[in-house]
Write a protein that holds these residues in place. Structure first.
Motif, short mmCIF file in Angstrom:
data_model
loop_
_atom_site.label_atom_id
_atom_site.label_comp_id
_atom_site.label_asym_id
_atom_site.label_seq_id
_atom_site.Cartn_x
_atom_site.Cartn_y
_atom_site.Cartn_z
N ALA A 1 0.83 -1.21 0.00
CA ALA A 1 0.00 0.00 0.00
C ALA A 1 0.87 1.25 0.00
CB ALA A 1 -0.91 0.00 1.22
N ARG A 2 0.23 2.36 -0.25
CA ARG A 2 0.95 3.64 -0.28
C ARG A 2 1.60 3.96 1.06
NH1 ARG A 2 -2.83 7.96 -3.67
NH2 ARG A 2 -2.65 6.92 -5.70
N ASP A 3 0.96 3.52 2.16
CA ASP A 3 1.51 3.82 3.48
C ASP A 3 2.60 2.84 3.90
OD1 ASP A 3 0.17 1.50 4.14
OD2 ASP A 3 -1.25 2.44 5.52
N GLY A 4 2.95 1.89 3.02
CA GLY A 4 4.01 0.94 3.31
C GLY A 4 3.55 -0.37 3.86
N GLY A 5 2.30 -0.47 4.29
CA GLY A 5 1.76 -1.72 4.78
C GLY A 5 1.31 -2.63 3.64
N LEU A 6 0.73 -3.77 3.98
CA LEU A 6 0.20 -4.69 2.99
C LEU A 6 -1.32 -4.66 3.02
CD1 LEU A 6 2.58 -7.76 3.41
CD2 LEU A 6 2.57 -6.08 1.56
N ILE A 7 -1.92 -4.85 1.86
CA ILE A 7 -3.37 -4.86 1.76
C ILE A 7 -3.84 -6.10 1.00
CG2 ILE A 7 -3.61 -2.35 1.86
CD1 ILE A 7 -3.99 -2.35 -1.19
N LEU A 8 -5.07 -6.48 1.30
CA LEU A 8 -5.80 -7.49 0.53
C LEU A 8 -6.69 -6.74 -0.44
CD1 LEU A 8 -6.99 -10.47 0.18
CD2 LEU A 8 -8.70 -9.75 1.88
N ARG A 9 -6.64 -7.12 -1.72
CA ARG A 9 -7.47 -6.45 -2.71
C ARG A 9 -8.09 -7.46 -3.65
NH1 ARG A 9 -7.03 -3.89 -7.83
NH2 ARG A 9 -4.80 -4.39 -8.00
N ALA A 10 -9.37 -7.32 -3.89
CA ALA A 10 -10.05 -8.16 -4.87
C ALA A 10 -9.88 -7.54 -6.25
CB ALA A 10 -11.54 -8.27 -4.52
N GLU A 11 -9.65 -8.38 -7.23
CA GLU A 11 -9.48 -7.89 -8.62
C GLU A 11 -10.67 -7.03 -9.03
OE1 GLU A 11 -7.23 -7.92 -12.34
OE2 GLU A 11 -6.80 -8.34 -10.25
N ARG A 12 -10.38 -5.95 -9.74
CA ARG A 12 -11.31 -4.95 -10.27
C ARG A 12 -11.75 -3.94 -9.22
NH1 ARG A 12 -17.26 -5.91 -12.44
NH2 ARG A 12 -17.57 -5.11 -10.35
N ARG A 13 -11.39 -4.17 -7.96
CA ARG A 13 -11.66 -3.17 -6.93
C ARG A 13 -10.43 -2.27 -6.83
NH1 ARG A 13 -15.07 -7.49 -7.62
NH2 ARG A 13 -16.91 -7.30 -6.26
N ALA A 14 -10.66 -0.96 -6.88
CA ALA A 14 -9.54 -0.03 -6.93
C ALA A 14 -8.78 0.05 -5.62
CB ALA A 14 -10.03 1.36 -7.32
N GLN A 15 -9.43 -0.26 -4.51
CA GLN A 15 -8.82 -0.12 -3.20
C GLN A 15 -8.89 -1.44 -2.45
OE1 GLN A 15 -11.51 3.06 -2.17
NE2 GLN A 15 -9.87 4.59 -2.30
N GLY A 16 -8.11 -1.52 -1.38
CA GLY A 16 -8.06 -2.74 -0.59
C GLY A 16 -8.19 -2.45 0.88
N VAL A 17 -7.99 -3.51 1.68
CA VAL A 17 -8.11 -3.41 3.13
C VAL A 17 -6.79 -3.85 3.75
CG1 VAL A 17 -9.09 -5.74 3.30
CG2 VAL A 17 -9.51 -4.09 5.12
N PRO A 18 -6.29 -3.12 4.76
CA PRO A 18 -5.02 -3.50 5.38
C PRO A 18 -5.11 -4.88 6.04
CG PRO A 18 -5.62 -1.24 5.96
CD PRO A 18 -6.82 -1.85 5.29
N VAL A 19 -3.98 -5.60 6.01
CA VAL A 19 -3.89 -6.89 6.69
C VAL A 19 -2.65 -6.87 7.58
CG1 VAL A 19 -5.13 -8.27 4.98
CG2 VAL A 19 -2.70 -7.86 4.67
N ASP A 20 -2.75 -7.54 8.72
CA ASP A 20 -1.63 -7.61 9.65
C ASP A 20 -0.57 -8.58 9.13
OD1 ASP A 20 -2.89 -5.87 11.41
OD2 ASP A 20 -3.91 -7.50 12.48
N SER A 21 0.67 -8.31 9.47
CA SER A 21 1.75 -9.22 9.11
C SER A 21 1.50 -10.58 9.74
CB SER A 21 3.09 -8.67 9.60
OG SER A 21 4.14 -9.55 9.27
N GLY A 22 1.55 -11.62 8.93
CA GLY A 22 1.26 -12.97 9.38
C GLY A 22 -0.17 -13.38 9.13
N GLY A 23 -1.05 -12.43 8.81
CA GLY A 23 -2.45 -12.75 8.57
C GLY A 23 -2.84 -12.71 7.11
N GLU A 24 -1.87 -12.56 6.22
CA GLU A 24 -2.18 -12.39 4.80
C GLU A 24 -2.85 -13.63 4.22
OE1 GLU A 24 1.61 -10.11 5.83
OE2 GLU A 24 0.96 -12.21 6.01
N VAL A 25 -2.34 -14.81 4.53
CA VAL A 25 -2.91 -16.03 3.95
C VAL A 25 -4.30 -16.30 4.51
CG1 VAL A 25 -2.60 -18.53 3.71
CG2 VAL A 25 -0.64 -16.99 3.45
N ASP A 26 -4.50 -16.01 5.79
CA ASP A 26 -5.85 -16.12 6.35
C ASP A 26 -6.82 -15.25 5.56
OD1 ASP A 26 -5.16 -17.88 8.40
OD2 ASP A 26 -4.68 -16.26 9.79
N ALA A 27 -6.40 -14.04 5.23
CA ALA A 27 -7.26 -13.12 4.48
C ALA A 27 -7.53 -13.63 3.07
CB ALA A 27 -6.63 -11.73 4.44
N LEU A 28 -6.50 -14.14 2.39
CA LEU A 28 -6.68 -14.69 1.04
C LEU A 28 -7.65 -15.87 1.05
CD1 LEU A 28 -3.00 -14.61 -0.23
CD2 LEU A 28 -4.89 -13.27 -1.17
#
Length: 317
Positions: free
Chosen positions: A105-132
């Motif tokens: 993300a622009r703020d340096g964190g990681l986000i989960l984003r669905a294809e065709r959606r312009a924006q995403g939601v922040p995810v905590d480090s270590g929780g990315e696969v849970d979110a996917l």
């Protein structure tokens, strides 16, 4: 196979021309090397594109390894759906199609984003696969299989997957030549002679018809000025029964004479490139339709052209 290996726009390799008597030994060898999964369901779920300049232990590498370890938790998804793991310092795969994405993300964190959606939601480090995994389950539960892809699924995202986080500005993708892990090689039409790989170092696959090698690969070109690296062309006629025109010989002749990206497609399906190109030639009933800044099959500016017409139009003869 036939001695040529193809690199796809999904950053995979394809071995073509395998005979009836050799496919089983080939498959056994790929299984032994861990390049194919013994479990057919897991193999079908390994549709993952990872930023190819990952480093051991960085976010892209970590998340990809964790997702591979948890493929059994995925629901049954439609064919060709996939994950994009683009967690480097800035996105590298923004222009590549996927369905469920982890991005910087622009703020340096990681986000989960669905294809065709312009924006995403922040995810905590270590929780990315849970979110996917959760987004993939939601896709199935919300009847996404009917649409077939995330980009075509119009159901509102659940609150937990809805956010306003912006994706960081993308990095330039590598070009042939030196990169910080070795050498980058352009593969005209995404093909490589299998013999070049026999003594090759470790390689990284990309969706750009380019190989990132952790060292030197004799016989391949690392010339960023090669006009063929700006060309997409499917096998064309007579190799593909869907194509009505020859593609690659024409592309070779035109490449030095056109500006921008050239896409020569044997039919309107546009298998070699789903994205718009500066110049598009689409085969139709044995002739070519010419369009600009378009996809294969787009309405032509000049229809019904022969190869001779096109060579003359672009000053290639």
């Amino acid at each position: 196979g036939n001695g040529l290996i193809d690199m796809t726009r999904r950053a995979n390799l394809q071995i073509r021309g395998v005979r009836d008597e050799s496919w089983r030994p080939l498959l056994d060898r790929l299984l032994d090397l861990g390049l194919v999964d013994h479990d057919a369901r897991r193999e079908g779920a390994r549709m993952m594109m990872v930023a190819p300049d990952w480093r051991e232990g960085d976010d892209s590498h970590r998340i990809a390894r964790q997702l591979l370890d948890r493929l059994d938790e995925l629901p049954d998804l439609p064919g060709k759906m996939g994950f994009v793991i683009d967690a480097g310092a800035a996105p590298l795969l923004s222009g590549e199609a996927g369905d469920f994405r982890i991005e910087r993300a622009r703020d340096g964190g990681l986000i989960l984003r669905a294809e065709r959606r312009a924006q995403g939601v922040p995810v905590d480090s270590g929780g990315e696969v849970d979110a996917l995994l959760a987004l993939a389950r939601w896709f199935v539960e919300s009847d996404g299989a009917r649409a077939g892809r995330m980009a075509r699924h119009d159901a509102p995202l659940p609150d937990w997957a809805t956010g306003t986080a912006e994706v960081a500005a993308p990095r330039p993708r590598p070009v042939p030549g030196a990169w910080d892990g070795g050498m980058a090689y352009g593969l005209p039409f995404g093909q490589i002679d299998a013999r070049h790989l026999l003594d090759a170092p470790a390689i990284r696959l990309t969706p750009w018809r380019m190989l990132l090698a952790e060292g030197q690969v004799p016989g391949l070109s690392a010339d960023a000025a090669d006009p063929l690296i700006h060309v997409e062309a499917c096998p064309g006629a007579p190799t593909c029964p869907q194509a009505s025109v020859e593609t690659r010989d024409l592309a070779r002749q035109l490449a030095p004479h056109v500006a921008g990206r050239l896409h020569v497609s044997g039919c309107a399906k546009g298998c070699a490139c789903a994205m718009p190109a500066d110049i598009v030639l689409t085969g139709r009933d044995g002739r070519y339709d010419l369009a600009f800044h378009a996809r294969a099959g787009s309405a032509p500016v000049r229809p019904d052209l022969t190869a001779t017409d096109l060579l003359a139009h672009f000053g290639a003869c």
